[in-house]
Write a protein that holds these residues in place. Sequence first.
Motif, PDB file in Angstrom:
ATOM      1  N   UNK A 106      73.087  82.206  49.952  1.00 20.64           N
ATOM      2  CA  UNK A 106      72.905  83.072  51.107  1.00 20.64           C
ATOM      3  C   UNK A 106      74.262  83.490  51.674  1.00 20.64           C
ATOM      4  N   UNK A 107      74.324  84.634  52.371  1.00 18.15           N
ATOM      5  CA  UNK A 107      75.575  85.035  53.027  1.00 18.15           C
ATOM      6  C   UNK A 107      76.087  83.972  53.992  1.00 18.15           C
ATOM      7  N   UNK A 144      81.272  89.724  51.455  1.00 11.52           N
ATOM      8  CA  UNK A 144      80.492  88.483  51.488  1.00 11.52           C
ATOM      9  C   UNK A 144      79.084  88.669  50.927  1.00 11.52           C
ATOM     10  N   UNK A 145      78.431  89.779  51.283  1.00 11.95           N
ATOM     11  CA  UNK A 145      77.052  89.993  50.820  1.00 11.95           C
ATOM     12  C   UNK A 145      76.999  90.061  49.293  1.00 11.95           C
ATOM     13  N   UNK A 146      77.973  90.752  48.695  1.00 11.75           N
ATOM     14  CA  UNK A 146      78.006  90.857  47.240  1.00 11.75           C
ATOM     15  C   UNK A 146      78.356  89.514  46.605  1.00 11.75           C
ATOM     16  N   UNK A 197      80.142  79.847  55.367  1.00 16.47           N
ATOM     17  CA  UNK A 197      80.468  78.440  55.619  1.00 16.47           C
ATOM     18  C   UNK A 197      81.461  77.916  54.605  1.00 16.47           C
ATOM     19  N   UNK A 198      81.248  78.238  53.310  1.00 17.65           N
ATOM     20  CA  UNK A 198      82.134  77.699  52.276  1.00 17.65           C
ATOM     21  C   UNK A 198      83.533  78.307  52.373  1.00 17.65           C
ATOM     22  N   UNK A 212      89.978  75.697  55.594  1.00 16.40           N
ATOM     23  CA  UNK A 212      90.385  74.435  56.212  1.00 16.40           C
ATOM     24  C   UNK A 212      91.041  73.513  55.183  1.00 16.40           C
ATOM     25  N   UNK A 213      90.469  73.461  53.963  1.00 12.33           N
ATOM     26  CA  UNK A 213      91.010  72.596  52.914  1.00 12.33           C
ATOM     27  C   UNK A 213      92.412  73.040  52.492  1.00 12.33           C
TER      28      UNK A 213
END
Length: 324
Positions: free
Chosen positions: A281-282, A271-273, A287-288, A294-295
Amino acid sequence: MLEALGIPPYAESVYRALLAAPGRTVAQLAGELRRSERATRRSVTELEEVGLVSRLPGRPVRLLATRPDTAVDLLVARRRRELGELQRNARTLAATLSTGRQPDELLEILTGRQAIAERFGQLVRGCERELLVFDRPPYAADVTPSEEGVTARLHEQVVVRGIYAPESLEYPGALAAARRAAANGEQSRVHPQVPMKLALADRAVALLPIALDDQVDSALVIRPCALLDALVSLFELLWQQAAPLLPRPAQDRPSCSDLGLLTLLAAGVKDEAIARQLGVSPRTVTRRVAELLDELGARTRFQAGILAQRRGWLPDPEAHGRRE
């Protein structure tokens, strides 16, 4: 008599003593032959290894010599095997020399980042038909000139196939650079277990770093030999397993940022990369990812990758392989 068949003189003396008086111990043999028990035990071991002496049950260990006619047959058979192996090795060596190149001409060691970078540039410029690349850090050359050199060969109709390691896509701008290469005609795929850096030109010469640490200070230049053939086979094996980098067209494709997110997730990037690559932002990445799960109706990231592939958001490796 037995020395001609590889049995040392003292070992033959031990064998003859056992023929005359079976069932003796090592200590008894040493005393009779006036040698140390250590030397006698070593000779007994040599005789046991070639099947000329065996041990009788019980304690202390008593020894029995093999019949002389059987013993000589065993030694002759052993020597024939050794001579046969020597003949095979000689043929292998002759086959190597018959190529007109000495073994030390097949491998060349480069030292220093500058020398490696220059040789990579020469390899790319000298390639006439096909360039195969394992892309993973660390890098000996600056990324931009290397990218420009490869792009120039693409424009000259050289086939370039690149397999990217997930960690290579963690560098700032790396995903965009990989996409530019793919847009210019490079056949680009991602594999979670790229074992090393590698460049192969026309399947005739390879550049392979020696160390797999944080510094690229030495490398091998490999010319046609069994090692080069093995590296080509390894590339083709991983190519079949790897996933294409660019997605194929789809009517319900999500936004470019989400496609980038899905591509990096499928490649196994952390995630950080991903946040650094996408310039967010991480927390936004987390969140995405949750929104995409969910989608898609997925419970895990792995399941999300499968569902995204089914929708045509991500490429299907098998279908992609059939088109190429």
